[in-house]
Design a protein around this motif. Structure first.
Motif, PDB file in Angstrom:
ATOM      1  N   ILE A 171       0.948  -1.332   0.281  1.00  0.00           N
ATOM      2  CA  ILE A 171       0.241   0.184  -0.067  1.00  0.00           C
ATOM      3  C   ILE A 171       0.679   0.910   0.289  1.00  0.00           C
ATOM      4  CG2 ILE A 171      -1.126   1.111   1.596  1.00  0.00           C
ATOM      5  CD1 ILE A 171      -2.918  -1.090   2.195  1.00  0.00           C
ATOM      6  N   ASP A 172       0.382   1.633  -1.243  1.00  0.00           N
ATOM      7  CA  ASP A 172       1.751   2.814  -1.240  1.00  0.00           C
ATOM      8  C   ASP A 172       0.856   4.189  -0.914  1.00  0.00           C
ATOM      9  OD1 ASP A 172       4.474   4.478  -2.306  1.00  0.00           O
ATOM     10  OD2 ASP A 172       3.092   5.415  -3.086  1.00  0.00           O
ATOM     11  N   GLY A 173       1.356   5.559   0.058  1.00  0.00           N
ATOM     12  CA  GLY A 173       0.376   5.779   0.181  1.00  0.00           C
ATOM     13  C   GLY A 173      -0.661   5.538   1.912  1.00  0.00           C
ATOM     14  N   THR A 174       0.448   4.759   2.499  1.00  0.00           N
ATOM     15  CA  THR A 174      -0.701   3.880   3.587  1.00  0.00           C
ATOM     16  C   THR A 174      -1.500   5.456   4.408  1.00  0.00           C
ATOM     17  OG1 THR A 174       1.177   2.282   4.048  1.00  0.00           O
ATOM     18  CG2 THR A 174      -0.545   2.554   6.048  1.00  0.00           C
ATOM     19  N   LEU A 175      -0.748   6.833   4.820  1.00  0.00           N
ATOM     20  CA  LEU A 175      -1.769   7.519   5.618  1.00  0.00           C
ATOM     21  C   LEU A 175      -2.512   7.854   4.743  1.00  0.00           C
ATOM     22  CD1 LEU A 175      -1.683   9.480   7.828  1.00  0.00           C
ATOM     23  CD2 LEU A 175       0.115  10.868   6.709  1.00  0.00           C
ATOM     24  N   SER A 176      -2.677   8.154   3.120  1.00  0.00           N
ATOM     25  CA  SER A 176      -3.402   8.234   2.582  1.00  0.00           C
ATOM     26  C   SER A 176      -4.867   7.372   3.048  1.00  0.00           C
ATOM     27  CB  SER A 176      -3.246   8.493   0.876  1.00  0.00           C
ATOM     28  OG  SER A 176      -2.825   9.571   1.120  1.00  0.00           O
ATOM     29  N   PHE A 177      -4.700   6.198   2.617  1.00  0.00           N
ATOM     30  CA  PHE A 177      -5.450   4.718   2.760  1.00  0.00           C
ATOM     31  C   PHE A 177      -5.805   4.184   4.226  1.00  0.00           C
ATOM     32  CE2 PHE A 177      -5.661   0.205   4.966  1.00  0.00           C
ATOM     33  CZ  PHE A 177      -6.302  -0.248   3.610  1.00  0.00           C
ATOM     34  N   VAL A 178      -5.326   4.953   5.343  1.00  0.00           N
ATOM     35  CA  VAL A 178      -5.922   5.207   6.532  1.00  0.00           C
ATOM     36  C   VAL A 178      -6.928   6.167   6.774  1.00  0.00           C
ATOM     37  CG1 VAL A 178      -3.906   3.623   7.114  1.00  0.00           C
ATOM     38  CG2 VAL A 178      -3.955   5.992   7.893  1.00  0.00           C
TER      39      VAL A 178
END
Length: 253
Positions: free
Chosen positions: A86-93
């Motif tokens: 998951i590239d962009g985990t901060l966006s994901f969460v």
């Protein structure tokens, strides 16, 4: 027909199925852990990478694997897969749909296959050396912008410019370009590949972040380098751009 056609097809199926695991956790309640580098990780990251490693091991038993969450296996091979589940985990969460599942195949450290799935946007970016780059089957081509003053540039997080000692570069980009915006992570580079922005500047990266992008970018007619001007995927910085902007961008550093 490229020697990498079949590998790309198999890799795409693995990435596509893995991205469905990531998407199944999206906008759900998750326990968020912080790694030693102060970046977030979730069960979604781990489960997605576990699935990719299992499938790659079965499909390509002689290839090595280097992943963000579980490191490097012990295989010694001219072929190495890089994996960012998951590239962009901060966006994901945060429930922002601008994250992706990334995979690349390197041959003797050169990116020869690039795969990026943006599952929440239903976009699949695929490239292999000599085959071109495509999103959902449509060919990708970078823009033809010739100068920074006419360029729309995307940038990574402001805090990363500060942490890497390059805040002055961000200031210069704001001053010298037509527009500077923060479309971060792999999504920002996807915009560069399709010509929506003319450059994407990432001040802090790892090899699994950029190896797939490097193949996609070159096959879309673009170029990339680190902040010192070296065309490499093994630096801590990375920028992708339409080729005419290369010298102007390097001068900023």
């Amino acid at each position: 027909m490229s020697e990498y056609s079949e590998i790309l097809e198999q890799g795409f199926e693995i990435a596509k199925n893995a991205s469905k695991i990531a998407l199944s956790y999206f906008r759900q309640a998750l326990l968020i852990e912080m790694k030693e580098n102060h970046t977030p990780v979730t069960i979604a990251d781990k489960k997605t990478e576990e699935m990719i490693r299992t499938e790659l091991g079965q499909a390509f038993p002689d290839h090595g694997i280097l992943g963000e969450e579980f490191g490097h296996d012990s295989k010694k091979s001219e072929y190495l897969w890089t994996v960012d589940p998951i590239d962009g985990t901060l966006s994901f969460v945060r429930g922002i749909p601008l994250f992706g599942t990334l995979m690349a195949l390197l041959k003797n450290r050169e990116p020869v296959v690039g795969i990026m799935i943006l599952p929440a946007l239903e976009e699949s970016y695929l490239a292999a050396k000599g085959l071109g780059a495509f999103c959902n089957g449509i060919p990708l081509r970078v823009s033809t912008i010739k100068s920074l003053e006419s360029a729309v540039v995307s940038v990574g997080d402001v805090s990363c410019f500060d942490a890497s000692g390059h805040r002055h570069v961000l200031t210069s980009l704001i001053e010298k370009t037509e527009l500077c915006r923060g479309y971060t992570d792999c999504f920002g580079h996807s915009l560069m590949m399709r010509g929506s922005v003319d450059a994407m500047i990432d001040p802090v990266v790892n090899i699994w972040d950029v190896a797939p992008l490097a193949c996609l970018i070159r096959e879309a007619g673009g170029d990339y380098c680190d902040f010192e001007g070296n065309r490499t995927i093994e630096s801590s910085s990375f920028m992708s751009f339409t080729p005419a902007l290369r010298e102007e961008l390097i001068k900023l550093f």
